[in-house]
Motif scaffolding. Sequence first.
Motif, PDB file in Angstrom:
ATOM      1  N   PRO A  11       0.833  -1.207   0.000  1.00 37.64           N
ATOM      2  CA  PRO A  11       0.000   0.000   0.000  1.00 37.64           C
ATOM      3  C   PRO A  11       0.870   1.261   0.000  1.00 37.64           C
ATOM      4  O   PRO A  11       2.019   1.226   0.445  1.00 37.64           O
ATOM      5  CB  PRO A  11      -0.800  -0.123   1.289  1.00 37.64           C
ATOM      6  N   CYS A  12       0.300   2.362  -0.477  1.00 31.88           N
ATOM      7  CA  CYS A  12       1.042   3.625  -0.473  1.00 31.88           C
ATOM      8  C   CYS A  12       1.251   4.071   0.982  1.00 31.88           C
ATOM      9  O   CYS A  12       0.630   3.532   1.903  1.00 31.88           O
ATOM     10  CB  CYS A  12       0.293   4.687  -1.261  1.00 31.88           C
ATOM     11  N   ALA A  13       2.108   5.071   1.150  1.00 30.88           N
ATOM     12  CA  ALA A  13       2.441   5.523   2.510  1.00 30.88           C
ATOM     13  C   ALA A  13       1.201   6.006   3.259  1.00 30.88           C
ATOM     14  O   ALA A  13       1.075   5.793   4.467  1.00 30.88           O
ATOM     15  CB  ALA A  13       3.480   6.637   2.440  1.00 30.88           C
ATOM     16  N   ALA A  14       0.256   6.636   2.530  1.00 36.43           N
ATOM     17  CA  ALA A  14      -0.949   7.165   3.172  1.00 36.43           C
ATOM     18  C   ALA A  14      -1.827   6.033   3.691  1.00 36.43           C
ATOM     19  O   ALA A  14      -2.235   6.032   4.855  1.00 36.43           O
ATOM     20  CB  ALA A  14      -1.710   8.033   2.178  1.00 36.43           C
ATOM     21  N   CYS A  15      -2.130   5.056   2.820  1.00 39.77           N
ATOM     22  CA  CYS A  15      -3.010   3.960   3.217  1.00 39.77           C
ATOM     23  C   CYS A  15      -2.371   3.114   4.314  1.00 39.77           C
ATOM     24  O   CYS A  15      -3.070   2.583   5.186  1.00 39.77           O
ATOM     25  CB  CYS A  15      -3.347   3.104   2.004  1.00 39.77           C
ATOM     26  N   LYS A  16      -1.067   2.999   4.271  1.00 39.48           N
ATOM     27  CA  LYS A  16      -0.379   2.238   5.297  1.00 39.48           C
ATOM     28  C   LYS A  16      -0.568   2.905   6.660  1.00 39.48           C
ATOM     29  O   LYS A  16      -0.898   2.263   7.651  1.00 39.48           O
ATOM     30  CB  LYS A  16       1.108   2.137   4.955  1.00 39.48           C
ATOM     31  N   ARG A  63      -7.192  -0.194   2.934  1.00 38.09           N
ATOM     32  CA  ARG A  63      -6.785  -0.867   1.706  1.00 38.09           C
ATOM     33  C   ARG A  63      -6.429   0.192   0.661  1.00 38.09           C
ATOM     34  O   ARG A  63      -7.151   1.173   0.491  1.00 38.09           O
ATOM     35  CB  ARG A  63      -7.930  -1.735   1.191  1.00 38.09           C
ATOM     36  N   CYS A  64      -5.307  -0.004  -0.022  1.00 35.45           N
ATOM     37  CA  CYS A  64      -4.898   0.953  -1.048  1.00 35.45           C
ATOM     38  C   CYS A  64      -5.544   0.553  -2.368  1.00 35.45           C
ATOM     39  O   CYS A  64      -5.103  -0.383  -3.030  1.00 35.45           O
ATOM     40  CB  CYS A  64      -3.372   0.980  -1.176  1.00 35.45           C
ATOM     41  N   ALA A  65      -6.611   1.262  -2.711  1.00 38.72           N
ATOM     42  CA  ALA A  65      -7.345   0.928  -3.938  1.00 38.72           C
ATOM     43  C   ALA A  65      -6.508   1.269  -5.170  1.00 38.72           C
ATOM     44  O   ALA A  65      -5.530   2.022  -5.088  1.00 38.72           O
ATOM     45  CB  ALA A  65      -8.661   1.696  -3.967  1.00 38.72           C
ATOM     46  N   ASP A 106      -7.331   3.099  -7.608  1.00 42.95           N
ATOM     47  CA  ASP A 106      -7.442   4.520  -7.951  1.00 42.95           C
ATOM     48  C   ASP A 106      -7.171   5.416  -6.729  1.00 42.95           C
ATOM     49  O   ASP A 106      -7.699   6.519  -6.648  1.00 42.95           O
ATOM     50  CB  ASP A 106      -8.834   4.819  -8.518  1.00 42.95           C
ATOM     51  N   CYS A 107      -6.354   4.930  -5.801  1.00 53.20           N
ATOM     52  CA  CYS A 107      -6.037   5.684  -4.581  1.00 53.20           C
ATOM     53  C   CYS A 107      -5.492   7.062  -4.946  1.00 53.20           C
ATOM     54  O   CYS A 107      -4.558   7.194  -5.742  1.00 53.20           O
ATOM     55  CB  CYS A 107      -5.002   4.908  -3.746  1.00 53.20           C
ATOM     56  N   MET A 108      -6.112   8.103  -4.364  1.00 51.25           N
ATOM     57  CA  MET A 108      -5.722   9.486  -4.644  1.00 51.25           C
ATOM     58  C   MET A 108      -4.291   9.780  -4.190  1.00 51.25           C
ATOM     59  O   MET A 108      -3.579  10.588  -4.787  1.00 51.25           O
ATOM     60  CB  MET A 108      -6.714  10.405  -3.908  1.00 51.25           C
ATOM     61  N   PHE A 109      -3.855   9.099  -3.123  1.00 51.94           N
ATOM     62  CA  PHE A 109      -2.551   9.406  -2.539  1.00 51.94           C
ATOM     63  C   PHE A 109      -1.393   8.648  -3.198  1.00 51.94           C
ATOM     64  O   PHE A 109      -0.263   9.124  -3.188  1.00 51.94           O
ATOM     65  CB  PHE A 109      -2.567   9.069  -1.044  1.00 51.94           C
ATOM     66  N   ALA A 110      -1.713   7.473  -3.737  1.00 46.79           N
ATOM     67  CA  ALA A 110      -0.650   6.564  -4.188  1.00 46.79           C
ATOM     68  C   ALA A 110       0.409   7.198  -5.107  1.00 46.79           C
ATOM     69  O   ALA A 110       1.603   6.962  -4.914  1.00 46.79           O
ATOM     70  CB  ALA A 110      -1.264   5.332  -4.845  1.00 46.79           C
ATOM     71  N   PRO A 111       0.006   8.039  -6.117  1.00 47.48           N
ATOM     72  CA  PRO A 111       1.040   8.575  -7.005  1.00 47.48           C
ATOM     73  C   PRO A 111       2.001   9.538  -6.309  1.00 47.48           C
ATOM     74  O   PRO A 111       3.113   9.759  -6.786  1.00 47.48           O
ATOM     75  CB  PRO A 111       0.236   9.326  -8.087  1.00 47.48           C
TER      76      PRO A 111
END
Length: 166
Positions: free
Chosen positions: A15-20, A25-27, A29-34
């Motif tokens: 998962p991205c740092a935000a979801c972690k 769950r890091c979807a 289309d997670c807004m934070f992932a990029p």
Amino acid sequence: MMKESSSRKQGAASPCAACKLLRRRCAEDCMFAPYFPAEEPHKFATVHKVFGASNVNKMLQELPEDQRGDAVSSMVYEANARVRDPVYGCVGAISSLQQQIEMLQTQLALAQAEVVHMRMRQFSMNNSPDNASPSSSRGGQSHPARSLFDMDMVVEQGNMEDSFWP
Ligand code: ZN
């Protein structure tokens, strides 16, 4: 155990740092992932602490995609400054830079005044009765006077920089 490993398969490897940090769950289309990769957990932690994850999410959603990266960079910068300096945040950096600008403008004005003074001395020496040459007294277009005019232009440009910060 089995369930977790199967659900992880459809998303990214981790998962991205935000979801972690938010334990969600890091979807796909997670807004934070990029903008908040797992390798830089500190970036999101600081931004979350200062702005709050839902505010960051809202701010990013309101922006066109090509501006979100810059928005995240500036939010990270602002959040770091706020953590470092809880009273003034990045305003502390801004006002110290403004003080530097004022100091340098004062120095520049003094240096320009000195140059004007030196040119005027040179001008009056060139036009003293001893040194007067027939060509320099013609038409008032002599070289030192032109230089004085150029100097005024430079001073005006310097003053325009006052509007740097409203
Ligand atoms: Zn995510």
